[in-house]
Design a protein around this motif. Sequence first.
Motif, PDB file in Angstrom:
ATOM      1  N   ARG A   1       0.817  -1.225   0.000  1.00  0.00           N
ATOM      2  CA  ARG A   1       0.000   0.000   0.000  1.00  0.00           C
ATOM      3  C   ARG A   1       0.851   1.276   0.000  1.00  0.00           C
ATOM      4  NH1 ARG A   1      -3.097   1.159   4.257  1.00  0.00           N
ATOM      5  NH2 ARG A   1      -1.795   0.068   5.773  1.00  0.00           N
ATOM      6  N   PHE A   2       1.975   1.226   0.687  1.00  0.00           N
ATOM      7  CA  PHE A   2       2.852   2.394   0.806  1.00  0.00           C
ATOM      8  C   PHE A   2       4.111   2.176  -0.020  1.00  0.00           C
ATOM      9  CE2 PHE A   2       1.473   3.962   5.320  1.00  0.00           C
ATOM     10  CZ  PHE A   2       0.144   3.920   4.915  1.00  0.00           C
ATOM     11  N   THR A   3       4.644   3.266  -0.554  1.00  0.00           N
ATOM     12  CA  THR A   3       5.889   3.214  -1.302  1.00  0.00           C
ATOM     13  C   THR A   3       6.778   4.369  -0.872  1.00  0.00           C
ATOM     14  OG1 THR A   3       4.763   2.231  -3.215  1.00  0.00           O
ATOM     15  CG2 THR A   3       6.950   3.178  -3.581  1.00  0.00           C
ATOM     16  N   ILE A   4       8.019   4.032  -0.516  1.00  0.00           N
ATOM     17  CA  ILE A   4       8.990   5.056  -0.164  1.00  0.00           C
ATOM     18  C   ILE A   4       9.897   5.301  -1.360  1.00  0.00           C
ATOM     19  CG2 ILE A   4      10.668   3.431   0.819  1.00  0.00           C
ATOM     20  CD1 ILE A   4      11.284   5.607   2.942  1.00  0.00           C
ATOM     21  N   SER A   5      10.237   6.563  -1.573  1.00  0.00           N
ATOM     22  CA  SER A   5      11.131   6.904  -2.669  1.00  0.00           C
ATOM     23  C   SER A   5      11.940   8.126  -2.284  1.00  0.00           C
ATOM     24  CB  SER A   5      10.355   7.168  -3.962  1.00  0.00           C
ATOM     25  OG  SER A   5       9.476   8.267  -3.796  1.00  0.00           O
ATOM     26  N   THR A   6      13.011   8.342  -3.007  1.00  0.00           N
ATOM     27  CA  THR A   6      13.890   9.464  -2.699  1.00  0.00           C
ATOM     28  C   THR A   6      14.223  10.249  -3.959  1.00  0.00           C
ATOM     29  OG1 THR A   6      15.833   8.056  -2.950  1.00  0.00           O
ATOM     30  CG2 THR A   6      14.981   8.341  -0.730  1.00  0.00           C
ATOM     31  N   GLU A   7      14.529  11.492  -3.752  1.00  0.00           N
ATOM     32  CA  GLU A   7      15.014  12.361  -4.813  1.00  0.00           C
ATOM     33  C   GLU A   7      16.217  13.076  -4.216  1.00  0.00           C
ATOM     34  OE1 GLU A   7      11.995  14.775  -6.522  1.00  0.00           O
ATOM     35  OE2 GLU A   7      13.268  15.482  -8.141  1.00  0.00           O
ATOM     36  N   TYR A   8      17.366  12.427  -4.314  1.00  0.00           N
ATOM     37  CA  TYR A   8      18.548  12.931  -3.613  1.00  0.00           C
ATOM     38  C   TYR A   8      18.986  14.300  -4.116  1.00  0.00           C
ATOM     39  CZ  TYR A   8      19.063   8.486  -1.210  1.00  0.00           C
ATOM     40  OH  TYR A   8      18.839   7.397  -0.411  1.00  0.00           O
ATOM     41  N   ALA A   9      18.717  14.590  -5.381  1.00  0.00           N
ATOM     42  CA  ALA A   9      19.086  15.907  -5.907  1.00  0.00           C
ATOM     43  C   ALA A   9      18.339  17.018  -5.179  1.00  0.00           C
ATOM     44  CB  ALA A   9      18.798  15.970  -7.403  1.00  0.00           C
ATOM     45  N   LYS A  10      17.162  16.673  -4.639  1.00  0.00           N
ATOM     46  CA  LYS A  10      16.364  17.650  -3.893  1.00  0.00           C
ATOM     47  C   LYS A  10      16.405  17.376  -2.393  1.00  0.00           C
ATOM     48  CE  LYS A  10      13.062  18.736  -7.565  1.00  0.00           C
ATOM     49  NZ  LYS A  10      11.622  18.831  -7.935  1.00  0.00           N
ATOM     50  N   ASN A  11      17.280  16.442  -1.989  1.00  0.00           N
ATOM     51  CA  ASN A  11      17.384  16.096  -0.569  1.00  0.00           C
ATOM     52  C   ASN A  11      16.018  15.758   0.027  1.00  0.00           C
ATOM     53  OD1 ASN A  11      20.131  16.641  -0.647  1.00  0.00           O
ATOM     54  ND2 ASN A  11      19.872  18.757   0.017  1.00  0.00           N
ATOM     55  N   THR A  12      15.240  15.005  -0.712  1.00  0.00           N
ATOM     56  CA  THR A  12      13.866  14.757  -0.319  1.00  0.00           C
ATOM     57  C   THR A  12      13.544  13.264  -0.331  1.00  0.00           C
ATOM     58  OG1 THR A  12      13.178  16.896  -1.212  1.00  0.00           O
ATOM     59  CG2 THR A  12      11.449  15.280  -0.836  1.00  0.00           C
ATOM     60  N   VAL A  13      12.756  12.860   0.646  1.00  0.00           N
ATOM     61  CA  VAL A  13      12.219  11.501   0.681  1.00  0.00           C
ATOM     62  C   VAL A  13      10.699  11.603   0.708  1.00  0.00           C
ATOM     63  CG1 VAL A  13      12.373  11.372   3.216  1.00  0.00           C
ATOM     64  CG2 VAL A  13      12.285   9.266   1.872  1.00  0.00           C
ATOM     65  N   TYR A  14      10.056  10.687   0.007  1.00  0.00           N
ATOM     66  CA  TYR A  14       8.604  10.698  -0.115  1.00  0.00           C
ATOM     67  C   TYR A  14       8.018   9.405   0.448  1.00  0.00           C
ATOM     68  CZ  TYR A  14       9.765  14.205  -3.656  1.00  0.00           C
ATOM     69  OH  TYR A  14      10.273  15.290  -4.312  1.00  0.00           O
ATOM     70  N   LEU A  15       6.779   9.493   0.856  1.00  0.00           N
ATOM     71  CA  LEU A  15       6.026   8.299   1.236  1.00  0.00           C
ATOM     72  C   LEU A  15       4.665   8.388   0.560  1.00  0.00           C
ATOM     73  CD1 LEU A  15       6.085   5.689   2.955  1.00  0.00           C
ATOM     74  CD2 LEU A  15       4.816   6.975   4.701  1.00  0.00           C
ATOM     75  N   GLN A  16       4.482   7.566  -0.462  1.00  0.00           N
ATOM     76  CA  GLN A  16       3.193   7.491  -1.140  1.00  0.00           C
ATOM     77  C   GLN A  16       2.331   6.480  -0.410  1.00  0.00           C
ATOM     78  OE1 GLN A  16       1.960   9.257  -3.863  1.00  0.00           O
ATOM     79  NE2 GLN A  16       0.030   8.238  -3.347  1.00  0.00           N
ATOM     80  N   MET A  17       1.186   6.924   0.063  1.00  0.00           N
ATOM     81  CA  MET A  17       0.305   6.070   0.859  1.00  0.00           C
ATOM     82  C   MET A  17      -1.017   5.898   0.119  1.00  0.00           C
ATOM     83  SD  MET A  17       1.057   7.610   4.678  1.00  0.00           S
ATOM     84  CE  MET A  17       0.279   9.173   4.316  1.00  0.00           C
ATOM     85  N   ASN A  18      -1.296   4.677  -0.268  1.00  0.00           N
ATOM     86  CA  ASN A  18      -2.530   4.350  -0.968  1.00  0.00           C
ATOM     87  C   ASN A  18      -3.379   3.416  -0.119  1.00  0.00           C
ATOM     88  OD1 ASN A  18      -1.579   5.812  -3.233  1.00  0.00           O
ATOM     89  ND2 ASN A  18      -0.582   3.980  -4.060  1.00  0.00           N
ATOM     90  N   SER A  19      -4.648   3.317  -0.482  1.00  0.00           N
ATOM     91  CA  SER A  19      -5.582   2.419   0.218  1.00  0.00           C
ATOM     92  C   SER A  19      -5.508   2.622   1.727  1.00  0.00           C
ATOM     93  CB  SER A  19      -5.276   0.952  -0.134  1.00  0.00           C
ATOM     94  OG  SER A  19      -5.363   0.736  -1.531  1.00  0.00           O
ATOM     95  N   LEU A  20      -5.563   3.859   2.120  1.00  0.00           N
ATOM     96  CA  LEU A  20      -5.404   4.186   3.534  1.00  0.00           C
ATOM     97  C   LEU A  20      -6.544   3.624   4.365  1.00  0.00           C
ATOM     98  CD1 LEU A  20      -3.979   7.757   3.103  1.00  0.00           C
ATOM     99  CD2 LEU A  20      -2.929   5.959   4.483  1.00  0.00           C
ATOM    100  N   LYS A  21      -6.190   3.220   5.576  1.00  0.00           N
ATOM    101  CA  LYS A  21      -7.136   2.636   6.522  1.00  0.00           C
ATOM    102  C   LYS A  21      -7.182   3.492   7.785  1.00  0.00           C
ATOM    103  CE  LYS A  21      -5.738  -2.003   5.017  1.00  0.00           C
ATOM    104  NZ  LYS A  21      -5.193  -3.323   5.468  1.00  0.00           N
ATOM    105  N   PRO A  22      -8.260   3.407   8.534  1.00  0.00           N
ATOM    106  CA  PRO A  22      -8.325   4.176   9.786  1.00  0.00           C
ATOM    107  C   PRO A  22      -7.157   3.877  10.719  1.00  0.00           C
ATOM    108  CG  PRO A  22     -10.503   3.389   9.207  1.00  0.00           C
ATOM    109  CD  PRO A  22      -9.559   2.765   8.232  1.00  0.00           C
ATOM    110  N   GLU A  23      -6.663   2.651  10.688  1.00  0.00           N
ATOM    111  CA  GLU A  23      -5.542   2.298  11.563  1.00  0.00           C
ATOM    112  C   GLU A  23      -4.225   2.916  11.122  1.00  0.00           C
ATOM    113  OE1 GLU A  23      -7.750   0.205  10.146  1.00  0.00           O
ATOM    114  OE2 GLU A  23      -6.775  -1.677   9.515  1.00  0.00           O
ATOM    115  N   ASP A  24      -4.205   3.568   9.980  1.00  0.00           N
ATOM    116  CA  ASP A  24      -3.018   4.315   9.551  1.00  0.00           C
ATOM    117  C   ASP A  24      -2.962   5.699  10.191  1.00  0.00           C
ATOM    118  OD1 ASP A  24      -3.548   2.965   6.287  1.00  0.00           O
ATOM    119  OD2 ASP A  24      -2.043   2.319   7.741  1.00  0.00           O
TER     120      ASP A  24
END
Length: 119
Positions: free
Chosen positions: A66-89
């Motif tokens: 459901r979740f995917t982590i990715s980075t963009e080192y040129a921008k010193n940035t890390v992302y967390l894409q969260m799909n199919s979110l649940k109340p327990e998230d």
Amino acid sequence: QVQLEESGGGLVQPGGSLRLSCAHSGSISSIYAMGWYRQAPGKQRELVAVVTTGGSTNYADSVKGRFTISTEYAKNTVYLQMNSLKPEDTAAYYCCVVVQSGANRFNYWGQGTQVTVSS
């Protein structure tokens, strides 16, 4: 002085998606990994996802697929894409940068961004 700035949290309905971003600034000589943790009220902070500079990833079982982590080192940035979110998230999500210094590793933390999954 290392600073982490998170963004992207908010209120979303079950089944929805959010993308968290974390940009770091300051003097970081050697990053070992970047990741996301979360802490729900009354619970301990837990690992959500982490990625090393070598590209290895690790996810909590509860978010795999459901979740995917990715980075963009040129921008010193890390992302967390969260799909199919649940109340327990629902939790405060914290960005973490792990810096390698010789044989030691140090964690730097963001201030947290709230994610609420509710109808």
